[in-house]
Design a protein around this motif. Structure first.
Motif, mmCIF file in Angstrom:
data_model
loop_
_atom_site.group_PDB
_atom_site.id
_atom_site.type_symbol
_atom_site.label_atom_id
_atom_site.label_comp_id
_atom_site.label_asym_id
_atom_site.label_seq_id
_atom_site.Cartn_x
_atom_site.Cartn_y
_atom_site.Cartn_z
ATOM 1 N N ARG A 137 -84.640 -22.009 45.312
ATOM 2 C CA ARG A 137 -85.394 -23.267 45.184
ATOM 3 C C ARG A 137 -84.469 -24.457 44.988
ATOM 4 N NH1 ARG A 137 -90.534 -21.018 41.727
ATOM 5 N NH2 ARG A 137 -91.669 -20.339 43.569
ATOM 6 N N THR A 138 -83.354 -24.270 44.267
ATOM 7 C CA THR A 138 -82.403 -25.365 44.065
ATOM 8 C C THR A 138 -81.837 -25.822 45.404
ATOM 9 O OG1 THR A 138 -81.832 -24.524 41.868
ATOM 10 C CG2 THR A 138 -80.276 -26.054 42.892
ATOM 11 N N CYS A 139 -81.432 -24.883 46.232
ATOM 12 C CA CYS A 139 -80.883 -25.235 47.555
ATOM 13 C C CYS A 139 -81.938 -25.939 48.399
ATOM 14 C CB CYS A 139 -80.379 -23.994 48.273
ATOM 15 S SG CYS A 139 -78.857 -23.323 47.574
ATOM 16 N N ARG A 140 -83.173 -25.442 48.383
ATOM 17 C CA ARG A 140 -84.244 -26.066 49.161
ATOM 18 C C ARG A 140 -84.512 -27.487 48.668
ATOM 19 N NH1 ARG A 140 -88.958 -21.949 49.060
ATOM 20 N NH2 ARG A 140 -90.083 -23.777 49.731
ATOM 21 N N ARG A 141 -84.501 -27.695 47.330
ATOM 22 C CA ARG A 141 -84.731 -29.030 46.781
ATOM 23 C C ARG A 141 -83.593 -29.977 47.184
ATOM 24 N NH1 ARG A 141 -82.842 -29.879 42.120
ATOM 25 N NH2 ARG A 141 -83.375 -27.857 41.253
ATOM 26 N N LEU A 142 -82.347 -29.526 47.076
ATOM 27 C CA LEU A 142 -81.201 -30.362 47.450
ATOM 28 C C LEU A 142 -81.230 -30.706 48.943
ATOM 29 C CD1 LEU A 142 -78.411 -28.616 45.355
ATOM 30 C CD2 LEU A 142 -79.445 -30.863 44.934
ATOM 31 N N GLN A 143 -81.601 -29.753 49.765
ATOM 32 C CA GLN A 143 -81.696 -29.995 51.201
ATOM 33 C C GLN A 143 -82.779 -31.038 51.488
ATOM 34 O OE1 GLN A 143 -82.983 -26.638 53.543
ATOM 35 N NE2 GLN A 143 -81.852 -27.344 55.326
ATOM 36 N N SER A 144 -83.897 -30.932 50.805
ATOM 37 C CA SER A 144 -84.979 -31.893 50.988
ATOM 38 C C SER A 144 -84.544 -33.293 50.562
ATOM 39 C CB SER A 144 -86.194 -31.436 50.185
ATOM 40 O OG SER A 144 -87.247 -32.341 50.320
ATOM 41 N N GLN A 145 -83.817 -33.377 49.451
ATOM 42 C CA GLN A 145 -83.321 -34.682 48.984
ATOM 43 C C GLN A 145 -82.343 -35.285 49.982
ATOM 44 O OE1 GLN A 145 -81.669 -33.758 45.145
ATOM 45 N NE2 GLN A 145 -83.670 -33.801 44.104
ATOM 46 N N ARG A 146 -81.464 -34.464 50.566
ATOM 47 C CA ARG A 146 -80.510 -34.976 51.566
ATOM 48 C C ARG A 146 -81.251 -35.495 52.794
ATOM 49 N NH1 ARG A 146 -77.354 -30.476 49.871
ATOM 50 N NH2 ARG A 146 -78.218 -29.206 51.533
ATOM 51 N N ARG A 147 -82.309 -34.790 53.213
ATOM 52 C CA ARG A 147 -83.097 -35.232 54.361
ATOM 53 C C ARG A 147 -83.774 -36.576 54.106
ATOM 54 N NH1 ARG A 147 -86.456 -30.544 55.025
ATOM 55 N NH2 ARG A 147 -84.906 -28.972 55.315
#
Length: 150
Positions: A137-147
């Motif tokens: 979930r941390t990786c998914r959240r960080l990826q979403s923030q970068r997008r």
């Protein structure tokens, strides 16, 4: 399935198919550009589905019949092994041994305690989809923030 159909299926698998052990388990597949052959394989030994892989423009589509369920892979291999050549028999026997080993399939990923970026796979930080694949979930959240930042 009668002997003629089984011989035909084993011949197609010998020439156009493959069996392998992968991180997530075992797989048996046949891939070719002739849809009618793949449809006949599907009739003789149904799998969850046949996929079509697009290729470069001007080239024929590739149709793939695939089995990934451990028990079904073992059932298929037990049927065709007696009819295969030496090299394909060795490959199929190795996959069959792995498919019949209850303890190991897919456990490589399940044994991991951290994602590839080093985040802990905890109950709070792990999301699991319907097929059992885990994601961080941390990786998914960080990826979403970068997008969103771009």
């Amino acid at each position: 399935m009668d002997d003629i159909d089984l011989g035909w299926l084993a011949g197609i698998f010998e020439g156009e198919g493959s069996a392998g052990v992968y991180d997530r388990g075992v797989c048996v597949y046949v891939g070719m550009t002739d849809r009618d052959i793949i449809d006949r394989i599907q009739e003789l030994f149904p799998s969850p589905g046949v996929t079509v892989q697009s290729r470069k423009p001007g080239r024929k589509s590739l149709y793939v019949w695939r089995i990934r369920q451990r028990e079904t892979v073992a059932e298929f291999l037990r049927l065709v092994i007696p009819l295969l050549g030496t090299r394909r028999t060795a490959q199929a026997c190795a996959v069959l041994a792995r498919a019949e080993d209850d303890g190991g399939l897919g456990s490589g990923h399940r044994r991991k305690t951290h994602c590839r970026n080093g985040h802990l796979y905890s109950k709070r930080n792990t999301s699991t989809n319907a097929s059992g694949h885990r994601s961080c979930r941390t990786c998914r959240r960080l990826q979403s923030q970068r997008r969103r930042a771009t």
